[in-house]
Scaffold this motif. Structure first.
Motif, PDB file in Angstrom:
ATOM      1  N   ASN A 246      -3.616   3.092   0.543  1.00 55.68           N
ATOM      2  CA  ASN A 246      -4.261   2.618  -0.677  1.00 55.68           C
ATOM      3  C   ASN A 246      -3.408   1.540  -1.344  1.00 55.68           C
ATOM      4  O   ASN A 246      -2.185   1.681  -1.452  1.00 55.68           O
ATOM      5  CB  ASN A 246      -4.455   3.773  -1.657  1.00 55.68           C
ATOM      6  CG  ASN A 246      -5.240   4.917  -1.056  1.00 55.68           C
ATOM      7  OD1 ASN A 246      -6.350   4.729  -0.569  1.00 55.68           O
ATOM      8  ND2 ASN A 246      -4.663   6.119  -1.084  1.00 55.68           N
ATOM      9  N   ILE A 247      -4.055   0.469  -1.809  1.00 57.04           N
ATOM     10  CA  ILE A 247      -3.325  -0.556  -2.548  1.00 57.04           C
ATOM     11  C   ILE A 247      -2.715   0.067  -3.799  1.00 57.04           C
ATOM     12  O   ILE A 247      -3.390   0.795  -4.543  1.00 57.04           O
ATOM     13  CB  ILE A 247      -4.244  -1.730  -2.923  1.00 57.04           C
ATOM     14  CG1 ILE A 247      -4.710  -2.456  -1.653  1.00 57.04           C
ATOM     15  CG2 ILE A 247      -3.543  -2.700  -3.862  1.00 57.04           C
ATOM     16  CD1 ILE A 247      -5.712  -3.555  -1.924  1.00 57.04           C
ATOM     17  N   ILE A 248      -1.440  -0.180  -4.047  1.00 56.18           N
ATOM     18  CA  ILE A 248      -0.763   0.413  -5.195  1.00 56.18           C
ATOM     19  C   ILE A 248      -1.206  -0.306  -6.460  1.00 56.18           C
ATOM     20  O   ILE A 248      -1.056  -1.525  -6.588  1.00 56.18           O
ATOM     21  CB  ILE A 248       0.767   0.341  -5.033  1.00 56.18           C
ATOM     22  CG1 ILE A 248       1.191   1.178  -3.807  1.00 56.18           C
ATOM     23  CG2 ILE A 248       1.471   0.828  -6.281  1.00 56.18           C
ATOM     24  CD1 ILE A 248       2.675   1.128  -3.515  1.00 56.18           C
TER      25      ILE A 248
ATOM     26  N   LEU B 268       7.673   6.691  -1.932  1.00 59.10           N
ATOM     27  CA  LEU B 268       8.244   6.597  -0.592  1.00 59.10           C
ATOM     28  C   LEU B 268       7.764   5.357   0.150  1.00 59.10           C
ATOM     29  O   LEU B 268       8.475   4.824   1.010  1.00 59.10           O
ATOM     30  CB  LEU B 268       7.918   7.863   0.199  1.00 59.10           C
ATOM     31  CG  LEU B 268       8.500   9.160  -0.374  1.00 59.10           C
ATOM     32  CD1 LEU B 268       8.075  10.360   0.468  1.00 59.10           C
ATOM     33  CD2 LEU B 268      10.013   9.098  -0.477  1.00 59.10           C
ATOM     34  N   SER B 269       6.587   4.864  -0.191  1.00 61.29           N
ATOM     35  CA  SER B 269       6.125   3.620   0.413  1.00 61.29           C
ATOM     36  C   SER B 269       6.988   2.452  -0.052  1.00 61.29           C
ATOM     37  O   SER B 269       7.381   1.593   0.758  1.00 61.29           O
ATOM     38  CB  SER B 269       4.663   3.360   0.046  1.00 61.29           C
ATOM     39  OG  SER B 269       4.229   2.120   0.559  1.00 61.29           O
ATOM     40  N   TYR B 270       7.290   2.399  -1.331  1.00 58.80           N
ATOM     41  CA  TYR B 270       8.205   1.371  -1.830  1.00 58.80           C
ATOM     42  C   TYR B 270       9.546   1.452  -1.100  1.00 58.80           C
ATOM     43  O   TYR B 270      10.108   0.436  -0.674  1.00 58.80           O
ATOM     44  CB  TYR B 270       8.443   1.560  -3.321  1.00 58.80           C
ATOM     45  CG  TYR B 270       7.429   0.926  -4.243  1.00 58.80           C
ATOM     46  CD1 TYR B 270       7.341  -0.455  -4.369  1.00 58.80           C
ATOM     47  CD2 TYR B 270       6.589   1.710  -5.026  1.00 58.80           C
ATOM     48  CE1 TYR B 270       6.435  -1.036  -5.252  1.00 58.80           C
ATOM     49  CE2 TYR B 270       5.680   1.139  -5.914  1.00 58.80           C
ATOM     50  CZ  TYR B 270       5.602  -0.236  -6.019  1.00 58.80           C
ATOM     51  OH  TYR B 270       4.703  -0.810  -6.886  1.00 58.80           O
ATOM     52  N   VAL B 271      10.086   2.676  -0.963  1.00 62.47           N
ATOM     53  CA  VAL B 271      11.389   2.850  -0.316  1.00 62.47           C
ATOM     54  C   VAL B 271      11.344   2.350   1.119  1.00 62.47           C
ATOM     55  O   VAL B 271      12.221   1.594   1.567  1.00 62.47           O
ATOM     56  CB  VAL B 271      11.820   4.325  -0.360  1.00 62.47           C
ATOM     57  CG1 VAL B 271      13.055   4.554   0.513  1.00 62.47           C
ATOM     58  CG2 VAL B 271      12.106   4.753  -1.797  1.00 62.47           C
ATOM     59  N   ALA B 272      10.325   2.781   1.884  1.00 64.55           N
ATOM     60  CA  ALA B 272      10.232   2.381   3.289  1.00 64.55           C
ATOM     61  C   ALA B 272      10.110   0.860   3.418  1.00 64.55           C
ATOM     62  O   ALA B 272      10.769   0.237   4.262  1.00 64.55           O
ATOM     63  CB  ALA B 272       9.045   3.073   3.949  1.00 64.55           C
ATOM     64  N   ALA B 273       9.278   0.255   2.582  1.00 65.41           N
ATOM     65  CA  ALA B 273       9.098  -1.193   2.656  1.00 65.41           C
ATOM     66  C   ALA B 273      10.396  -1.922   2.328  1.00 65.41           C
ATOM     67  O   ALA B 273      10.735  -2.937   2.967  1.00 65.41           O
ATOM     68  CB  ALA B 273       7.985  -1.627   1.702  1.00 65.41           C
TER      69      ALA B 273
ATOM     70  N   LYS C  56       0.831  -1.200   0.000  1.00 63.53           N
ATOM     71  CA  LYS C  56       0.000   0.000   0.000  1.00 63.53           C
ATOM     72  C   LYS C  56       0.865   1.250   0.000  1.00 63.53           C
ATOM     73  O   LYS C  56       2.005   1.223   0.463  1.00 63.53           O
ATOM     74  CB  LYS C  56      -0.925  -0.005   1.221  1.00 63.53           C
ATOM     75  CG  LYS C  56      -1.899  -1.177   1.254  1.00 63.53           C
ATOM     76  CD  LYS C  56      -2.768  -1.149   2.503  1.00 63.53           C
ATOM     77  CE  LYS C  56      -3.727  -2.341   2.516  1.00 63.53           C
ATOM     78  NZ  LYS C  56      -4.576  -2.344   3.739  1.00 63.53           N
ATOM     79  N   ASP C  57       0.299   2.343  -0.497  1.00 65.56           N
ATOM     80  CA  ASP C  57       1.019   3.607  -0.422  1.00 65.56           C
ATOM     81  C   ASP C  57       0.935   4.150   0.997  1.00 65.56           C
ATOM     82  O   ASP C  57       0.328   3.536   1.888  1.00 65.56           O
ATOM     83  CB  ASP C  57       0.505   4.606  -1.464  1.00 65.56           C
ATOM     84  CG  ASP C  57      -0.923   5.094  -1.213  1.00 65.56           C
ATOM     85  OD1 ASP C  57      -1.428   4.962  -0.076  1.00 65.56           O
ATOM     86  OD2 ASP C  57      -1.534   5.627  -2.156  1.00 65.56           O
TER      87      ASP C  57
END
Length: 735
Positions: free
Chosen positions: A292-294, A315-320, A287-288
């Motif tokens: 929200n589901i990406i 930034l969600s991708y980066v954090a994950a 999710k972002d």
């Protein structure tokens, strides 16, 4: 802007308007492995960055068209409207506001220069986001700059490509070294979030390059292309050797770099959201930052497209990734100046409600991002943060209403309309839209030039004279057809659809002599344009019909942010650095830098180095010495003095580059005698520059990465030679 399918801004613009029709040395092997210790990690059990600096994580974020300076004096700039990011940089590190792009100043070229630390002549893409190349018969075909690192030219023209060289190309004609290699050799997994050419960029050529033409991935492309794009494009992880994250069981594929200096065998990578997401968001859809589901606009779960890479998504991708064994991450964030959801899309003006809302959403995302990282223990004490923007853009638009609007408290209002060039007085005074100009029509109507040619459409279009019944294609730079074309192009005028004023379209021109000096000539001679035309930054030029039956100049409201050109508002951008070893200078304009300087600075802080010589230099003015080589700390003042002169003679938009560009413009506009005299001067000056700059960067790199003390006497001599060259250029410019 980067568009979701295989095409990005240049070609997408043409589709919108219905018109799609230095002496460089190569990447020099250093003789040592890139982790700085000479040891190639073979078990992948640990990420070994500089112990002296204390850096355990690296987070690199590159924006598209995001400004530190204000486009309207009343409207806070992009960064001012993102205080969570701006204050994080200013309060904890250095924000260099005197940072610059290469030429042409356009998305692909700028990002790839930042990633590699070398200019376009040494990574292969000095013209972006698409380019032309000549065929052996003198015709021209279209390539797209965005293709996976090892892919050949992504040729979107009908028929069979005639140039099969690698898209990413060194000055020696080899595949350019990949930017993730020093980190993976040091045992670090490297995540890539929509970062140019380090991930799959398309399903047409990149899927066969990485997975094979008969692969299950290729079958998905054939059967379900939308889902295949969301599954495989845009996201990736390059793993350290033996690291389980990229195992075959997790969908890992061979990370092939057959021409990498020093060899690169036995490494694996995950290519695409479909393989990365289960590893960084196990058991639940990724999710972002807003929950929200990406997914893309059609509902395909997975990569949402390059224009879908808002701050909350990237930034969600980066954090994950950082939370799940990927300590080095590179990410791209799309610009906030366009309404990506509209059909057709349109551009916002500064202070417009949608523009302010987009930046507010980006600011909120950074607030959540920093809080989440802090909770994970990823912070300024153990993480190197790097933030920059590919370039600044010129805003093509009028003055908003009401007078004095600031966007934040009082929204600015623009009129999104087409203004007919035939009656500019009928246009509203408040409007948004770049000035589209048909170069072929203007040349035919104003100058009687009907020579066959094509262009890479841009505010800085590259021109390719092509074969016809009356002239050969790809003519010599001093051929009569070339010279007549250049002189005519320099005389073109246009009526500004916003003001009604008649103005010169051209601002500068460069043929291959000057383009070589500007690091724009690659090892592939077929990619070298006949010449480059730098226009008024409000103009976007294309080659349409050789007449003005349809107005040759019209306003295009779908786009309003022009890049490519050499003007300061475009080439001057910003660089933010935070983390161990970084000085707390806040915002400063005292450090002149460009995109090539980012990589060597990052590597110096992390204790790594490349297997080739960088075009950039370590920004020691922004560093406090922690983890740096003793040779840098000991000779700091001499290093800085030498580096500053080096940048001014070698950077495309340094003092020497801009003065020679002005001189080149005089040559191309002049008669044959003037042209020959000035070109000979430029050739001689280029040889002098290369000799001096080559010695300078060798000394700077040796001090930064080989721990060799600077010879003070030799450094002073080189500095003086560089200053003399600048004086010589100024003297000739006044002739």
């Amino acid at each position: 802007m980067r568009f979701q399918a295989v095409l990005r801004r240049s070609l997408a613009r043409l589709m919108t308007i219905g018109l799609l029709s230095a002496v460089a040395t190569g990447f020099t092997p250093s003789g040592a492995l890139a982790n700085g210790s000479g040891h190639d990690d073979s078990n992948g059990n640990g990420c070994r960055l500089s112990q002296e600096s204390g850096i355990q994580h690296v987070i690199y974020i590159q924006f598209d068209n995001t400004h530190f300076k204000r486009d309207n004096p009343n409207v806070p700039s992009d960064l001012e409207q993102m205080p969570n990011l701006l204050n994080f940089i200013k309060n904890n590190g250095t924000l260099d506001t005197n940072h610059h792009t290469p030429l042409i100043s356009h998305t692909a070229t700028d990002i790839l220069t930042s990633l590699t630390g070398v200019y376009g002549d040494r990574h292969g893409v000095p013209v972006a986001n698409s380019f032309k190349y000549f065929t052996p018969t003198g015709k021209a075909r279209t390539g797209v700059s965005f293709a996976y690192w090892t892919a050949p030219i992504f040729d979107v023209s009908p028929g069979t490509p005639t140039d099969t060289t690698t898209n990413m190309l060194t000055a020696n004609g080899q595949n350019a070294p990949a930017p993730w290699v020093p980190f993976t050799r040091a045992g670090c997994n490297v995540g890539s979030v929509a970062t140019a050419n380090t991930i799959l960029e398309n399903t047409a050529i990149d899927i066969p390059t990485v997975f094979g033409s008969g692969s299950t991935q290729a079958q998905e492309v054939a059967n379900n292309p939308g889902q295949a794009f969301a599954d495989f494009v845009g996201i990736g992880v390059h793993c350290a050797k033996g690291n389980a994250l990229c195992s075959s069981a997790n969908g890992g594929a061979a990370d092939k770099l057959p021409q990498e200096p020093g060899g690169y065998n036995g490494y694996q990578a995950l290519f695409g959201h479909t393989y990365v997401a289960p590893q960084v968001s196990p058991g639940t859809p990724l999710k972002d930052l807003n929950g929200n589901i990406i997914q893309d606009s059609s509902g395909h779960v997975g990569f949402p497209g390059f224009d879908g890479m808002s701050a909350a998504v990237s930034l969600s991708y980066v954090a994950a990734m950082q939370e799940h064994g990927v300590p080095v991450t590179y990410a791209y964030i799309s610009d906030a100046h366009d309404n990506h959801a509209a059909n057709p899309p349109f551009a916002y003006g500064p202070g417009e409600a949608g523009y302010v809302a987009a930046l507010k959403a980006y600011d909120d995302a950074f607030g959540k991002f920093f809080n989440r990282l802090s909770a994970d223990g990823v912070n300024k004490q153990n993480t190197l943060f790097v933030f920059t923007a590919d370039e600044g853009d010129h805003f093509g638009g009028g003055t908003p209403r009401p007078a004095g609007c600031d966007g934040v408290n009082t929204p600015c209002i623009y009129s999104h309309v087409n203004c007919p060039a035939t009656s500019p007085s009928s246009c509203p005074t408040n409007n948004v839209g770049e000035t589209n100009a048909n170069l072929a029509g203007l040349l035919a109507v104003q100058q009687g030039i009907t020579t066959s040619f094509t262009v890479h459409a841009d505010s800085a279009p590259t021109v390719y004279i092509t074969a016809s019944t009356t002239n050969p294609g790809n003519p010599a730079r001093d051929a009569a057809v070339t010279r007549a074309f250049e002189r005519a192009a320099g005389q073109l005028t246009g009526i500004n659809p916003q003001t009604g004023a008649t103005e010169q379209v051209m601002r500068a021109m460069a043929d291959p002599v000057e383009m070589r000096l500007l690091h724009m000539v690659t090892a592939d001679p077929f990619r070298t344009p006949t010449f480059t035309y730098f226009a008024d930054p409000a103009y976007f030029l294309f080659a349409g019909a050789p007449n003005c039956t349809q107005p040759c100049i019209q306003q295009q409201p779908g786009f309003a942010w022009n890049h490519g050109d050499f003007q300061q508002e475009i080439v001057n951008t910003w660089l933010g650095i935070v983390g161990p070893g970084v000085r707390h200078l806040g915002a400063t304009g005292a450090i002149w830098s460009d995109h090539t300087d980012i990589r060597p600075t990052m590597l110096a802080l992390t204790g790594l180095h490349d297997d080739y010589a960088s075009d950039g230099r370590v920004l020691v003015e922004a560093l406090n010495g922690e983890g740096l080589a003793k040779s840098l700390r000991k000779n700091r003042d001499t290093f800085v003095e030498l580096a500053q002169v080096y940048k001014q003679i070698n950077a495309p938009v340094g003092e020497f580059g801009l003065m020679t560009l002005a001189r080149s413009t005089q040559a191309l506009q002049g008669d044959d005698a003037t042209y020959t005299a000035i070109e000979n001067q430029l050739i001689a000056m280029n040889s002098q520059r290369d000799a001096i700059a080559g010695q300078m960067i060798a000394m700077l790199n040796a001090a930064a990465f080989d721990r060799k003390a600077i010879n003070e006497r030799q450094a002073r001599t080189l500095t003086q030679q560089g200053e003399d060259l600048l004086d010589q250029g100024n003297d000739q410019r006044g002739d």
